[in-house]
Design an enzyme around this catalytic site. Structure first.
Site, PDB file in Angstrom:
ATOM      1  N   GLU A  39      18.072  -8.923  80.621  1.00 47.50           N
ATOM      2  CA  GLU A  39      18.597  -9.307  79.625  1.00 47.50           C
ATOM      3  C   GLU A  39      18.036 -10.785  79.203  1.00 47.50           C
ATOM      4  O   GLU A  39      17.457 -11.063  78.091  1.00 47.50           O
ATOM      5  CB  GLU A  39      20.035  -9.516  79.539  1.00 47.50           C
ATOM      6  CG  GLU A  39      20.785 -10.169  78.376  1.00 47.50           C
ATOM      7  CD  GLU A  39      22.021 -10.831  78.960  1.00 47.50           C
ATOM      8  OE1 GLU A  39      21.980 -12.225  79.298  1.00 47.50           O
ATOM      9  OE2 GLU A  39      23.063 -10.235  78.694  1.00 47.50           O
ATOM     10  N   ASP A  56      19.862  -2.785  77.256  1.00 48.76           N
ATOM     11  CA  ASP A  56      19.875  -3.678  76.365  1.00 48.76           C
ATOM     12  C   ASP A  56      18.711  -4.677  76.691  1.00 48.76           C
ATOM     13  O   ASP A  56      18.109  -5.091  76.043  1.00 48.76           O
ATOM     14  CB  ASP A  56      21.295  -4.412  76.301  1.00 48.76           C
ATOM     15  CG  ASP A  56      21.524  -5.282  77.393  1.00 48.76           C
ATOM     16  OD1 ASP A  56      21.432  -4.893  78.503  1.00 48.76           O
ATOM     17  OD2 ASP A  56      22.141  -6.219  77.243  1.00 48.76           O
TER      18      ASP A  56
END
Length: 354
Positions: free
Chosen positions: A65, A120
């Site tokens: 991330e 993500d």
């Protein structure tokens, strides 16, 4: 009632000049709050020479991330050398799984500490590569992005309860006929960028499913989404077991990603604006238990407050000053600082005062 898909959304938001480097805004608005100088300050705090972003609020670890956020901000700051350091470290250290995806967590004392991916993080990295390919006319970045997008589609996009959804990681998120999902992993502008690639139809379906799920994932008196939710075979959405049953540090990104993709419909932003204004726009709690509604004594960070101010403006609740956002402190942590910068970029792209 589920709102129309794509309601009140600009058709094209993140063109070549719109993400972080626009020269000016309409005369009544402030100058863009994120620029090359802001990027340099961010890099000085969180980017090490070898090319990893340090999560200063989480024992100095690095993760996919953070690499993705750093790469996106490097593009916005026009710093190709830093981008290449970030991408190089990500390739050398995190892309060790053999399936084209990244291991999500690295620790200074042990190296890769968890080989599972975080979807993500992979999405942020791929989106950053696409933006870099456009900004610097470098086809190699685009080729690398497409490889990650294909790996995500092959292993993480699944059909369930009539919806195309995104598993948060390759392992551990299937519980019988129920999936565990994270609503903040619907990074809408990245999904739209992937949908525009050849064969990207399933990504368009993922965006549509995200809006459907957000209409269902509304719990407690504030009607907030949980950080982690379940989706069973019948299409029922619940609050996931095995995680803190709360709205908080993950789900605060839901309105941010909608705004970054140009959504303006107050329907999407009202729960977050209502939460913020209920607490006077200052002493907003960092988390809210769901469905009970118990709040923590820990206050929302500067970055979370920046997201709430953006949500209030888009929801039309409380006026432009409904939420007070203090300046970033010299020791503001990585996550809060990152949320602050992306909130500013979203406001800039939407043409509203940050």
């Amino acid at each position: 009632m589920t709102p129309p898909i794509g309601s009140s959304r600009r058709a094209v938001l993140f063109g070549a000049a719109s993400f972080g480097l626009a020269a000016s805004l309409p005369g009544s608005l402030r100058a863009a709050p994120f620029d090359a100088a802001a990027w340099r300050r961010y890099a000085e705090r969180f980017l090490l020479p070898e090319g990893r972003i340090v999560d200063t609020g989480n024992k100095g670890i690095s993760h996919s991330e953070g690499q993705g956020y750093g790469m996106l901000l490097a593009v916005a700051g026009g710093d190709r050398a830093a981008f290449d350091r970030l991408w190089g470290w990500t390739q050398r250290v995190l892309m060790v799984r053999g399936d084209g995806l990244t291991a999500w967590r690295w620790t200074p004392d042990g190296g890769v500490a968890d080989h599972n991916n975080a979807s993500d993080g992979d999405m942020l990295i791929a989106w950053a590569l696409l933006r870099a390919a456009e900004a610097w006319q470098a086809e190699a970045y685009r080729t690398a992005a497409i490889a990650i997008v294909k790996a995500l589609a092959a292993g993480l996009l699944v059909e369930h309860a009539g919806l195309t959804v995104l598993l948060p990681g390759r392992d551990g998120f299937r519980k019988g006929d129920t999936l565990v999902l994270n609503p903040s992993y619907w990074i809408f502008p990245a999904i739209r960028a992937f949908a525009a690639l050849p064969g990207g139809e399933r990504w368009s379906k993922l965006a549509e499913s995200g809006l459907v799920l957000l209409s269902k994932a509304r719990f407690g008196s504030f009607q907030l989404p949980p950080d982690w939710m379940t989706l069973d075979a019948s299409g029922t959405v619940g609050i996931a077991d095995g995680f803190k049953k709360q709205y908080g540090y993950d789900a605060v990104r839901v309105p941010l990603y909608l705004a970054l993709d140009g959504y303006r419909d107050p329907y999407y932003f009202r729960p977050f604006a209502t939460l913020a204004t209920h607490f006077g726009g200052k002493a907003v709690p960092a988390t809210v238990s769901l469905p009970g509604g118990t709040t923590t004594q820990v206050a929302a960070s500067v970055g979370m407050l920046a997201v709430y101010r953006l949500a209030c403006r888009l929801a039309g609740i409380g006026g432009g000053d409904a939420v007070t956002v203090p300046p970033l402190a010299p020791d503001e942590d990585y996550y809060s600082t990152t949320l602050t910068h992306f909130s500013a970029l979203a406001a800039q792209s939407l043409g509203i005062d940050p």
